[in-house]
Design a protein around this motif. Structure first.
Motif, mmCIF file in Angstrom:
data_model
loop_
_atom_site.group_PDB
_atom_site.id
_atom_site.type_symbol
_atom_site.label_atom_id
_atom_site.label_comp_id
_atom_site.label_asym_id
_atom_site.label_seq_id
_atom_site.Cartn_x
_atom_site.Cartn_y
_atom_site.Cartn_z
ATOM 1 N N ILE A 125 0.857 -1.186 0.000
ATOM 2 C CA ILE A 125 0.000 0.000 0.000
ATOM 3 C C ILE A 125 0.891 1.234 0.000
ATOM 4 N N PRO A 126 0.791 2.088 -1.003
ATOM 5 C CA PRO A 126 1.699 3.235 -1.105
ATOM 6 C C PRO A 126 1.726 4.073 0.176
ATOM 7 N N VAL A 127 2.888 4.436 0.612
ATOM 8 C CA VAL A 127 3.164 5.278 1.787
ATOM 9 C C VAL A 127 2.736 4.593 3.089
ATOM 10 N N VAL A 128 1.501 4.104 3.147
ATOM 11 C CA VAL A 128 0.949 3.521 4.378
ATOM 12 C C VAL A 128 1.800 2.340 4.852
ATOM 13 N N SER A 129 2.098 1.410 3.952
ATOM 14 C CA SER A 129 2.874 0.233 4.338
ATOM 15 C C SER A 129 4.253 0.627 4.868
ATOM 16 N N TYR A 130 4.866 1.613 4.246
ATOM 17 C CA TYR A 130 6.189 2.078 4.678
ATOM 18 C C TYR A 130 6.130 2.591 6.113
ATOM 19 N N VAL A 131 5.086 3.363 6.412
ATOM 20 C CA VAL A 131 4.946 3.948 7.756
ATOM 21 C C VAL A 131 4.603 2.873 8.777
ATOM 22 N N VAL A 132 3.616 2.019 8.463
ATOM 23 C CA VAL A 132 3.175 0.977 9.394
ATOM 24 C C VAL A 132 4.311 0.013 9.722
ATOM 25 N N GLN A 133 5.107 -0.326 8.717
ATOM 26 C CA GLN A 133 6.216 -1.265 8.923
ATOM 27 C C GLN A 133 7.472 -0.572 9.454
ATOM 28 N N ARG A 134 7.372 0.715 9.717
ATOM 29 C CA ARG A 134 8.487 1.497 10.251
ATOM 30 C C ARG A 134 9.737 1.374 9.375
ATOM 31 N N ALA A 135 9.493 1.413 8.077
ATOM 32 C CA ALA A 135 10.563 1.423 7.070
ATOM 33 C C ALA A 135 11.469 0.205 7.146
ATOM 34 N N THR A 136 10.897 -0.930 7.544
ATOM 35 C CA THR A 136 11.682 -2.169 7.600
ATOM 36 C C THR A 136 10.896 -3.318 6.971
ATOM 37 N N CYS A 137 11.621 -4.329 6.498
ATOM 38 C CA CYS A 137 10.997 -5.549 5.987
ATOM 39 C C CYS A 137 10.414 -6.339 7.152
ATOM 40 N N ARG A 138 9.225 -6.898 6.997
ATOM 41 C CA ARG A 138 8.578 -7.673 8.060
ATOM 42 C C ARG A 138 9.353 -8.946 8.380
ATOM 43 N N SER A 139 10.095 -9.471 7.425
ATOM 44 C CA SER A 139 10.803 -10.735 7.642
ATOM 45 C C SER A 139 12.238 -10.537 8.113
ATOM 46 N N CYS A 140 13.044 -9.873 7.295
ATOM 47 C CA CYS A 140 14.468 -9.773 7.613
ATOM 48 C C CYS A 140 14.841 -8.500 8.363
ATOM 49 N N LYS A 141 13.870 -7.589 8.525
ATOM 50 C CA LYS A 141 14.071 -6.345 9.275
ATOM 51 C C LYS A 141 15.088 -5.393 8.636
ATOM 52 N N SER A 142 15.417 -5.619 7.372
ATOM 53 C CA SER A 142 16.323 -4.691 6.684
ATOM 54 C C SER A 142 15.603 -3.371 6.433
ATOM 55 N N ARG A 143 16.361 -2.303 6.388
ATOM 56 C CA ARG A 143 15.776 -0.975 6.187
ATOM 57 C C ARG A 143 15.279 -0.819 4.759
ATOM 58 N N LEU A 144 14.107 -0.224 4.620
ATOM 59 C CA LEU A 144 13.552 0.075 3.301
ATOM 60 C C LEU A 144 14.009 1.456 2.865
ATOM 61 N N SER A 145 14.280 1.601 1.599
ATOM 62 C CA SER A 145 14.779 2.871 1.066
ATOM 63 C C SER A 145 13.745 3.982 1.226
ATOM 64 N N LEU A 146 14.232 5.159 1.611
ATOM 65 C CA LEU A 146 13.359 6.329 1.703
ATOM 66 C C LEU A 146 12.832 6.726 0.332
ATOM 67 N N GLN A 147 13.434 6.184 -0.716
ATOM 68 C CA GLN A 147 12.970 6.464 -2.067
ATOM 69 C C GLN A 147 11.502 6.091 -2.248
ATOM 70 N N TYR A 148 11.058 5.004 -1.611
ATOM 71 C CA TYR A 148 9.687 4.533 -1.812
ATOM 72 C C TYR A 148 8.643 5.602 -1.495
ATOM 73 N N PRO A 149 8.596 6.123 -0.266
ATOM 74 C CA PRO A 149 7.563 7.140 0.008
ATOM 75 C C PRO A 149 7.802 8.458 -0.705
ATOM 76 N N ILE A 150 9.079 8.813 -0.942
ATOM 77 C CA ILE A 150 9.366 10.083 -1.608
ATOM 78 C C ILE A 150 8.802 10.074 -3.030
ATOM 79 N N VAL A 151 9.081 9.013 -3.785
ATOM 80 C CA VAL A 151 8.588 8.921 -5.162
ATOM 81 C C VAL A 151 7.063 8.835 -5.173
ATOM 82 N N GLU A 152 6.478 8.089 -4.236
ATOM 83 C CA GLU A 152 5.015 7.962 -4.187
ATOM 84 C C GLU A 152 4.352 9.294 -3.883
ATOM 85 N N LEU A 153 4.850 10.003 -2.879
ATOM 86 C CA LEU A 153 4.254 11.295 -2.517
ATOM 87 C C LEU A 153 4.493 12.341 -3.598
ATOM 88 N N ALA A 154 5.686 12.339 -4.191
ATOM 89 C CA ALA A 154 5.982 13.291 -5.271
ATOM 90 C C ALA A 154 5.069 13.049 -6.466
#
Length: 241
Positions: free
Chosen positions: A48-77
């Protein structure tokens, strides 16, 4: 309609992130989305654009690696570009065509910034959409398109292809068709070369760039084109042109 355009735009932004990661690697865009770190296929609620990034606190649910800030920036832009384009146009068709063109400019700029490569797979659809927009709008796009592409074609010929890439020629023609006005194209070119020179000097001073380095120009061309498309007419009126 502006709110709806924003929601549609962030969905385009989510797809845009797929393009940014996969197109430069010549990967199919049809496969399921997966974590870049652990390769786990993502569930629908993780996309889910932006929402999933925020809810998951910018981490993967499985491996807990950090998600790129690019995802919400490109979606919001992307959402903002869609909202602004539709809000400024009385015709819904022209508004969404303009929005998609601006969104493609954003994605092309991101790819060029990361790879110094402008993919024809996005450049050519942008050109086709920009020409279509010009035909629907007023049909007065051929000369601006020729100027936009011709400036970079002249540089390409004069330098033997060393100073500018062929992708910039196509991009310049597409932006010319999108702007559809000689004064707007001239304003865009002036703004692009002023900003591009300033950025190059800063990068040289910071030693992030050398005189022999290839500097991605699409972020400057695309960013300036977006500004001129959205606010160029207002600027020209304010200075009496």
């Amino acid at each position: 309609m502006t709110a709806l355009a924003f929601l549609i735009g962030i969905c385009f932004g989510s797809f845009g992130n797929v393009l940014i990661f996969r197109v430069p690697e010549n990967r199919t865009i049809l496969g399921r989305s997966m974590c870049m770190a652990c390769s786990r296929v993502l569930k629908w609620f993780e996309l889910i654009p932006v929402v999933s990034y925020v809810v998951q606190r910018a981490t993967c649910r499985s491996c807990k690696s950090r998600l790129s800030l690019q995802y919400p920036i490109v979606e919001l832009a992307s959402g903002l570009l869609f909202a602004l384009a539709v809000a400024q146009t009385t015709s819904l068709l022209l508004g969404f065509l303009t929005a998609i063109c601006l969104w493609l400019l954003l994605i092309i700029a991101m790819i060029d910034a990361k790879t110094t490569y402008i993919p024809d797979a996005l450049n050519l659809p942008l050109l086709i959409l920009a020409v279509s927009l010009g035909m629907f709008r007023d049909g007065m796009f051929l000369l601006p398109m020729a100027i936009g592409g011709g400036v970079f074609l002249a540089q390409w010929v004069a330098s033997g292809g060393r100073a500018i890439g062929s992708g910039d020629i196509i991009l310049g023609a597409a932006i010319g068709a999108l702007l559809g006005s000689i004064p707007l194209v001239i304003l865009w070119l002036l703004l692009s070369y002023i900003l591009g020179s300033a950025v190059a000097l800063i990068l040289l001073a910071l030693k992030k760039l050398t005189l022999k380095s290839a500097m991605p120009f699409a972020p400057v061309l695309g960013g300036c084109a977006i500004i001129v498309q959205l606010y160029g007419q207002e600027f020209l009126r304010s200075v009496g042109l």
